[in-house]
Design a protein around this motif. Structure first.
Motif, PDB file in Angstrom:
ATOM      1  N   GLY A 383       0.815  -1.206   0.000  1.00  0.00           N
ATOM      2  CA  GLY A 383       0.000   0.000   0.000  1.00  0.00           C
ATOM      3  C   GLY A 383       0.843   1.247   0.000  1.00  0.00           C
ATOM      4  N   GLU A 384       0.193   2.343  -0.308  1.00  0.00           N
ATOM      5  CA  GLU A 384       0.829   3.661  -0.246  1.00  0.00           C
ATOM      6  C   GLU A 384      -0.248   4.694   0.061  1.00  0.00           C
ATOM      7  N   THR A 385       0.077   5.622   0.935  1.00  0.00           N
ATOM      8  CA  THR A 385      -0.815   6.728   1.273  1.00  0.00           C
ATOM      9  C   THR A 385      -0.044   8.021   1.102  1.00  0.00           C
ATOM     10  N   ALA A 386      -0.652   8.972   0.384  1.00  0.00           N
ATOM     11  CA  ALA A 386       0.039  10.209   0.028  1.00  0.00           C
ATOM     12  C   ALA A 386      -0.813  11.415   0.400  1.00  0.00           C
ATOM     13  N   ALA A 392      -4.809  17.252   0.839  1.00  0.00           N
ATOM     14  CA  ALA A 392      -5.680  16.259   0.213  1.00  0.00           C
ATOM     15  C   ALA A 392      -4.967  14.914   0.163  1.00  0.00           C
ATOM     16  N   PHE A 393      -5.733  13.828   0.351  1.00  0.00           N
ATOM     17  CA  PHE A 393      -5.163  12.492   0.470  1.00  0.00           C
ATOM     18  C   PHE A 393      -5.409  11.655  -0.783  1.00  0.00           C
ATOM     19  N   ALA A 394      -4.523  10.688  -0.955  1.00  0.00           N
ATOM     20  CA  ALA A 394      -4.714   9.604  -1.915  1.00  0.00           C
ATOM     21  C   ALA A 394      -4.141   8.350  -1.278  1.00  0.00           C
ATOM     22  N   SER A 395      -4.820   7.231  -1.458  1.00  0.00           N
ATOM     23  CA  SER A 395      -4.351   5.989  -0.854  1.00  0.00           C
ATOM     24  C   SER A 395      -4.736   4.813  -1.739  1.00  0.00           C
ATOM     25  N   VAL A 396      -3.813   3.862  -1.871  1.00  0.00           N
ATOM     26  CA  VAL A 396      -4.078   2.635  -2.610  1.00  0.00           C
ATOM     27  C   VAL A 396      -3.498   1.483  -1.803  1.00  0.00           C
ATOM     28  N   ASN A 397      -4.280   0.404  -1.642  1.00  0.00           N
ATOM     29  CA  ASN A 397      -3.860  -0.736  -0.839  1.00  0.00           C
ATOM     30  C   ASN A 397      -4.322  -2.021  -1.505  1.00  0.00           C
ATOM     31  N   ARG A 414      -8.665   1.763  -3.853  1.00  0.00           N
ATOM     32  CA  ARG A 414      -8.007   3.064  -3.975  1.00  0.00           C
ATOM     33  C   ARG A 414      -9.013   4.172  -3.656  1.00  0.00           C
ATOM     34  N   PHE A 415      -8.475   5.196  -3.028  1.00  0.00           N
ATOM     35  CA  PHE A 415      -9.231   6.419  -2.763  1.00  0.00           C
ATOM     36  C   PHE A 415      -8.351   7.594  -3.155  1.00  0.00           C
ATOM     37  N   TYR A 416      -8.789   8.331  -4.177  1.00  0.00           N
ATOM     38  CA  TYR A 416      -8.066   9.501  -4.646  1.00  0.00           C
ATOM     39  C   TYR A 416      -8.994  10.705  -4.522  1.00  0.00           C
ATOM     40  N   CYS A 427      -0.646   5.499 -11.254  1.00  0.00           N
ATOM     41  CA  CYS A 427      -0.940   4.329 -10.434  1.00  0.00           C
ATOM     42  C   CYS A 427      -2.194   3.666 -10.983  1.00  0.00           C
ATOM     43  N   PHE A 428      -2.670   2.675 -10.289  1.00  0.00           N
ATOM     44  CA  PHE A 428      -3.871   1.961 -10.710  1.00  0.00           C
ATOM     45  C   PHE A 428      -5.070   2.908 -10.689  1.00  0.00           C
ATOM     46  N   SER A 429      -5.792   2.981 -11.804  1.00  0.00           N
ATOM     47  CA  SER A 429      -6.992   3.822 -11.851  1.00  0.00           C
ATOM     48  C   SER A 429      -7.846   3.404 -13.031  1.00  0.00           C
TER      49      SER A 429
END
Length: 653
Positions: A383-386, A392-397, A414-416, A427-429
């Protein structure tokens, strides 16, 4: 006269010796889906695999970072290969890859084309002497565009050259010069010859310096939420590599004028399991300027064919600094990453258009992230959280499970945020941007027998803020089923993809239902045969259909390697277009789209002249039955067919 010229070049390609450097491409379609390859980013990954095929890795001396360059390997597969060599010593034969249980048949065949273990021959020679390679390619069109008559400042030929020196796995240095058709060459405001140059140097394993790159290069941190211009990640390939994260610096040895950094970067081994990566970049970028001197958009096409395109060249100066501290030990990894960018002109897109309201804006951009994960032979979590400077956040796990040697499953969320921005993220989208998306992906790969392989995924995405051609919150649903049967001489595969997207229709949204399928039969032997049927159907208020039947033949006899292809296509419109990949010269990615009614046919020969020279010649024609003009604007051709000739010469010394 033109036909005579074509015949001469084609005859030359048949009269010389050939070698089978395209072996890896036969297996690529079985590992990556066509949907992966349709993205522009995949072209960079294709060139990277071409580079590895020409300069394969010594598997017994490859580092984890070396193996992570291969986008089709999962973290478990990389870990198992490293553990096997550590436990049992250097491999004596590539047949030992069968002992890596997580490597299925397709990935094992593909991997064998990109690595070697012959220490007494190839690697020893490279370590002692090094190797140089000079490559030159030209495309000659047998038609005239509207811009060739008036508008384009250069001649209609596209050409490029590349020189590279390698010394084992320790050193790589080279320079690339590239020219697109229509761009001036040593003329008309271009006094440097080629329109684009890329010079690079890479050094590996210099004491504590694991990797050093100088010149133009690419970088990837984590899963790509703050920077990834290294390789693409499509939905089916995500299932193959099970959501792996990487930290990578590699030279930019391609002709792409878009996603690269320019400066210096290094990865340093601080202690066991602990490393630090830092990079600095300063480069010019093309940009469209407003009357007040601000930037309305950054241009990534790299075209400089007309006065208008040249006026946008190097209008923007970009300074980027980034780095990462990473810990990795016993399958556990974690990293802290940062990327900051300063532009000398304000980025000022037209935010009056609703879907552009939260596009990147300003002079300065700053992104932080943490990537984390754990790899076990049976499961892995990545995972990665930015966060950006505005909070503002973005996270993919992702979580992947290998239930046994025959089945693996993966879930990815994912939450962007619609307010999250990053200039370099990839990234994945589903929507193509790391912004304004919340989704869940479920995939599975099952091998019920040694001959069968079945892959399936479903992906649902919700977009809370308006997008292009969608003026309100919307969603999409994407599904794919693929099955492959492999025997000693035959490979049969079928793929069906069903996708629902939403778009505006007056004040309401309508569903756009997209059906795409492919059936392929491949026969291997001295004569390779690939028969393929592609079909599409798009339904909303109307129904649009399309199909293409194609045949590819390959012949190999010691010194001779020939390829030829033919296809008939018939689609109702552009929306029902068909994509088809065909082989071409080295480093030339050839995925074309076909719509309307017509035929496509091509021939290619590859040959060696002695042990050092190799010549490739390819000629292809697309003939349309439903039009007398092709293309629009400066690209318009007043004819019903297009014929191109590609010539390539490689010299190794």
């Amino acid at each position: 006269m033109k036909a005579q010229i074509v015949f001469v070049f084609w005859a030359m390609s048949l009269s010389l010796n050939a070698q089978s450097d395209y072996q890896w491409e036969k297996y690529l379609n079985e590992v990556m889906s066509a949907e992966d390859m349709e993205s522009a980013e995949w072209e960079d990954s294709y060139e990277m695999l071409c580079e590895l095929a020409q300069h394969p890795l010594d598997l017994n001396h490859a580092t984890r970072e070396d193996l992570e360059q291969l986008p089709f390997l999962s973290a478990q597969q990389v870990e198992e290969i490293m553990e096997y060599i550590y436990r049992y010593g250097p491999m004596k034969s590539l047949a030992e890859l069968q002992m890596i249980r997580s490597l299925d048949y397709d990935r094992r065949r593909l991997l064998c084309c990109l690595v070697f273990i012959d220490e007494d021959a190839k690697e020893k020679e490279q370590r002692q002497y090094g190797r140089s390679e000079l490559l030159a390619t030209v495309r000659v069109p047998f038609y005239e565009r509207k811009g060739d008559e008036a508008g384009y400042l250069g001649y209609p030929y596209r050409h490029w050259v590349k020189y590279q020196f390698t010394y084992g796995n320790r050193l790589k240095a080279g320079i690339v010069g590239a020219q697109d058709a229509g761009e001036p060459f040593f003329a008309n405001k271009n006094h440097k010859g080629y329109d684009f140059y890329s010079a690079y140097l890479q050094l590996n394993r210099l004491g504590r310096i694991e990797n050093l790159v100088v010149g133009k290069y690419r970088a990837s941190l984590g899963m790509g939420l703050i920077i990834n211009n290294s390789f693409a990640l499509g939905k089916l390939s995500a299932l193959q590599n099970l959501g792996r994260s990487t930290t990578t610096l590699r030279p930019h040895s391609s002709r792409s004028a878009a996603d690269y950094l320019n400066g210096v970067g290094a990865t340093i081994n601080i202690a066991k399991g602990l490393s630090a990566t830092a990079f600095f970049s300063y480069r010019n970028q093309d940009a469209t300027l407003k009357d007040d001197g601000t930037v309305s958009s950054i241009i990534t096409s790299g075209y400089h064919r007309t006065e208008t395109e040249i006026s946008k060249k190097n209008n923007l100066k970009n300074t980027t600094i980034g780095g990462s501290i990473r810990y990795q030990n016993h399958g556990l990894h974690g990293a802290l990453n940062i990327v900051g960018t300063h532009l000398n002109r304000e980025l000022n897109p037209n935010t009056n258009i609703l879907y552009r309201k939260y596009y990147p804006q300003g002079y300065d951009f700053l992104n932080f992230s943490s990537d984390y994960g754990y790899v076990h032979p049976r499961f892995s979590f990545n995972g990665e959280t930015a966060i950006n400077k505005d909070g503002a956040f973005a996270s993919v796990n992702s979580l992947s499970l290998r239930l046994n040697g025959e089945m693996s499953m993966m879930a990815l969320h994912r939450f962007y945020s619609y307010r999250y921005t990053s200039l370099y993220s990839r990234c994945f989208s589903d929507g193509g941007r790391i912004q304004n998306e919340n989704g869940i992906y479920l995939g599975a790969s099952w091998k019920p027998s040694p001959r069968w392989n079945i892959s399936v995924y479903t992906d649902y995405a919700y977009f809370p803020y308006p997008r292009y051609q969608v003026s309100q919150p919307s969603h999409s649903w994407d599904n794919l089923l693929q099955a492959t049967y492999t025997s000693n001489k035959w490979t049969l595969s079928g793929r069906y993809r069903f996708r629902i997207r939403q778009k505006d229709n007056n004040e309401n949204l309508i569903n756009l239902n997209e059906h795409r399928g492919r059936i392929t039969a491949v026969s291997e032997g001295r004569i390779l045969s690939r028969t393929q049927l592609d079909f599409s159907m798009i339904t909303s208020a109307d129904r649009h259909r399309g199909y293409m039947l194609s045949e590819t033949l390959g012949f190999t006899y010691r010194w001779l390697r020939l390829h030829a292809g033919f296809g008939y296509f018939h689609t109702d419109d552009y929306d029902s277009r068909i994509y088809l990949y065909e082989q071409g010269p080295l480093y030339n990615y050839s995925l074309s789209q076909y719509y309307g009614q017509g035929i496509r046919y091509w021939m290619m020969g590859r040959a060696n002249i002695g042990k050092r020279l190799m010549l490739t010649a390819k000629i292809g024609t697309t003939n349309y039955f439903d039009r007398s003009e092709i293309g629009t604007s400066y690209q318009q051709v007043k004819a019903s067919s297009l014929t191109d000739l590609d010539l390539q010469l490689r010299w190794k010394f």
